[in-house]
Design a protein around this motif. Structure first.
Motif, PDB file in Angstrom:
ATOM      1  N   HIS A  59      25.161  88.888 100.795  1.00  0.00           N
ATOM      2  CA  HIS A  59      23.708  88.119 101.263  1.00  0.00           C
ATOM      3  C   HIS A  59      23.253  86.934 100.460  1.00  0.00           C
ATOM      4  CE1 HIS A  59      19.586  88.203 102.478  1.00  0.00           C
ATOM      5  NE2 HIS A  59      19.095  88.315 101.164  1.00  0.00           N
ATOM      6  N   GLN A  60      23.607  87.256  99.074  1.00  0.00           N
ATOM      7  CA  GLN A  60      23.252  85.976  98.051  1.00  0.00           C
ATOM      8  C   GLN A  60      24.032  84.871  98.483  1.00  0.00           C
ATOM      9  OE1 GLN A  60      20.548  85.667  95.882  1.00  0.00           O
ATOM     10  NE2 GLN A  60      20.178  87.633  96.644  1.00  0.00           N
ATOM     11  N   ALA A  61      25.320  84.772  98.765  1.00  0.00           N
ATOM     12  CA  ALA A  61      26.301  83.905  99.173  1.00  0.00           C
ATOM     13  C   ALA A  61      25.533  83.143 100.257  1.00  0.00           C
ATOM     14  CB  ALA A  61      27.752  84.255  99.104  1.00  0.00           C
ATOM     15  N   ARG A  62      25.479  83.738 101.228  1.00  0.00           N
ATOM     16  CA  ARG A  62      24.610  83.217 102.551  1.00  0.00           C
ATOM     17  C   ARG A  62      23.501  82.506 102.070  1.00  0.00           C
ATOM     18  NH1 ARG A  62      26.727  81.077 105.926  1.00  0.00           N
ATOM     19  NH2 ARG A  62      25.512  82.006 107.886  1.00  0.00           N
ATOM     20  N   ARG A  63      22.530  83.151 101.485  1.00  0.00           N
ATOM     21  CA  ARG A  63      21.356  82.501 100.910  1.00  0.00           C
ATOM     22  C   ARG A  63      21.312  81.261 100.328  1.00  0.00           C
ATOM     23  NH1 ARG A  63      16.567  83.840  97.059  1.00  0.00           N
ATOM     24  NH2 ARG A  63      18.623  84.029  95.659  1.00  0.00           N
ATOM     25  N   THR A  68      29.982  81.261 106.658  1.00  0.00           N
ATOM     26  CA  THR A  68      30.405  82.527 107.040  1.00  0.00           C
ATOM     27  C   THR A  68      31.854  82.793 106.849  1.00  0.00           C
ATOM     28  OG1 THR A  68      28.815  82.551 108.786  1.00  0.00           O
ATOM     29  CG2 THR A  68      30.558  84.047 109.357  1.00  0.00           C
ATOM     30  N   GLU A  69      32.857  81.562 107.060  1.00  0.00           N
ATOM     31  CA  GLU A  69      34.177  81.831 106.660  1.00  0.00           C
ATOM     32  C   GLU A  69      34.243  82.052 105.098  1.00  0.00           C
ATOM     33  OE1 GLU A  69      33.741  79.193 110.240  1.00  0.00           O
ATOM     34  OE2 GLU A  69      32.588  79.137 108.516  1.00  0.00           O
ATOM     35  N   GLN A  70      33.638  81.586 104.237  1.00  0.00           N
ATOM     36  CA  GLN A  70      33.682  81.628 103.007  1.00  0.00           C
ATOM     37  C   GLN A  70      33.194  83.067 102.443  1.00  0.00           C
ATOM     38  OE1 GLN A  70      31.108  78.570 101.368  1.00  0.00           O
ATOM     39  NE2 GLN A  70      32.951  77.800 100.110  1.00  0.00           N
ATOM     40  N   VAL A  71      32.330  83.626 103.016  1.00  0.00           N
ATOM     41  CA  VAL A  71      31.764  85.053 102.680  1.00  0.00           C
ATOM     42  C   VAL A  71      33.044  86.038 103.205  1.00  0.00           C
ATOM     43  CG1 VAL A  71      30.233  86.797 103.184  1.00  0.00           C
ATOM     44  CG2 VAL A  71      29.453  84.485 102.962  1.00  0.00           C
ATOM     45  N   HIS A  72      33.260  85.726 104.752  1.00  0.00           N
ATOM     46  CA  HIS A  72      34.482  86.748 105.037  1.00  0.00           C
ATOM     47  C   HIS A  72      35.634  86.567 104.612  1.00  0.00           C
ATOM     48  CE1 HIS A  72      32.165  88.435 108.700  1.00  0.00           C
ATOM     49  NE2 HIS A  72      31.288  87.232 108.203  1.00  0.00           N
ATOM     50  N   ALA A  73      35.871  85.555 103.967  1.00  0.00           N
ATOM     51  CA  ALA A  73      37.480  85.199 103.461  1.00  0.00           C
ATOM     52  C   ALA A  73      37.437  85.020 101.861  1.00  0.00           C
ATOM     53  CB  ALA A  73      37.909  83.954 104.048  1.00  0.00           C
ATOM     54  N   VAL A  74      36.364  85.487 101.153  1.00  0.00           N
ATOM     55  CA  VAL A  74      36.556  85.344  99.689  1.00  0.00           C
ATOM     56  C   VAL A  74      37.494  85.979  99.214  1.00  0.00           C
ATOM     57  CG1 VAL A  74      34.740  87.146  99.076  1.00  0.00           C
ATOM     58  CG2 VAL A  74      34.957  84.905  97.672  1.00  0.00           C
ATOM     59  N   ALA A  75      38.004  87.330  99.691  1.00  0.00           N
ATOM     60  CA  ALA A  75      39.157  88.181  99.176  1.00  0.00           C
ATOM     61  C   ALA A  75      40.487  87.577  99.127  1.00  0.00           C
ATOM     62  CB  ALA A  75      39.062  89.300  99.699  1.00  0.00           C
ATOM     63  N   ALA A  76      40.680  86.291 100.306  1.00  0.00           N
ATOM     64  CA  ALA A  76      41.995  85.807 100.441  1.00  0.00           C
ATOM     65  C   ALA A  76      41.584  84.207 100.290  1.00  0.00           C
ATOM     66  CB  ALA A  76      42.203  85.882 101.874  1.00  0.00           C
ATOM     67  N   TRP A  77      40.818  84.035  99.545  1.00  0.00           N
ATOM     68  CA  TRP A  77      40.462  82.577  99.069  1.00  0.00           C
ATOM     69  C   TRP A  77      41.530  81.619  98.913  1.00  0.00           C
ATOM     70  CZ3 TRP A  77      41.985  80.379  94.307  1.00  0.00           C
ATOM     71  CH2 TRP A  77      42.093  81.581  93.347  1.00  0.00           C
ATOM     72  N   ARG A  78      42.780  82.174  98.044  1.00  0.00           N
ATOM     73  CA  ARG A  78      43.808  81.280  98.014  1.00  0.00           C
ATOM     74  C   ARG A  78      44.546  80.794  99.431  1.00  0.00           C
ATOM     75  NH1 ARG A  78      44.137  85.214  94.269  1.00  0.00           N
ATOM     76  NH2 ARG A  78      44.212  84.584  91.727  1.00  0.00           N
TER      77      ARG A  78
END
Length: 151
Positions: A59-63, A68-78
């Motif tokens: 929620h904070q990241a979106r705010r 949306t891509e960053q929030v959904h893919a942060v676990a696979a950021w590499r």
């Protein structure tokens, strides 16, 4: 779904909540990008399996403007193109500091040196304090089985 074991420890001891909040306030006052701090919080919380903090971090990241891509893919950021070099440095540092026991040299020089090219010492201090505070809250939420959205 597990049920909450007890109220949140920092709710039971209000001075503790004040201290945790004060650390967050100090960190945000340094000027490190709020989106970057939220992504770091989200990633550490994912690693630690902290449901309330994963939900709150997303929620904070979106705010703060994370896509949306960053929030959904942060676990696979590499493995994605959606993160800047600065965000990658912060996420690498977040993972290393969150997983201190996973390797003999928890934060290798090469990882630290990359972070130090993107952040000055005050910003690094703020990022480290934010990571430590996230890990502290995760370690309060997980054993007491705090539920996302419960408070």
């Amino acid at each position: 779904m597990s049920t909450e074991r007890m109220p949140h420890p920092a709710v039971l001891i209000p001075e503790a909540m004040e201290a945790l909040t004060a650390v967050n306030r100090a960190v945000t006052g340094v000027g490190v990008d709020g989106r970057l701090l939220a992504l770091s919080h989200l990633r550490a919380s994912q690693i630690n399996g902290c449901g309330p903090c994963v939900a709150g971090g997303a929620h904070q990241a979106r705010r703060h403007g994370a896509s949306t891509e960053q929030v959904h893919a942060v676990a696979a950021w590499r493995e994605t193109p959606w993160f800047s070099a600065e965000e990658r440095a912060a996420l690498a540092l977040t993972e290393a500091v969150t997983r201190l026991a996973d390797r003999p040299d928890p934060v290798p020089d090469r990882l630290w040196d990359v972070a130090a090219t993107h952040f000055d010492q005050t910003e690094l201090a703020a990022l480290l304090l934010a990571i430590a505070n996230t890990n502290a809250v995760n370690r309060l939420n997980a054993p007491t089985r705090q539920q996302a959205g419960s408070w």
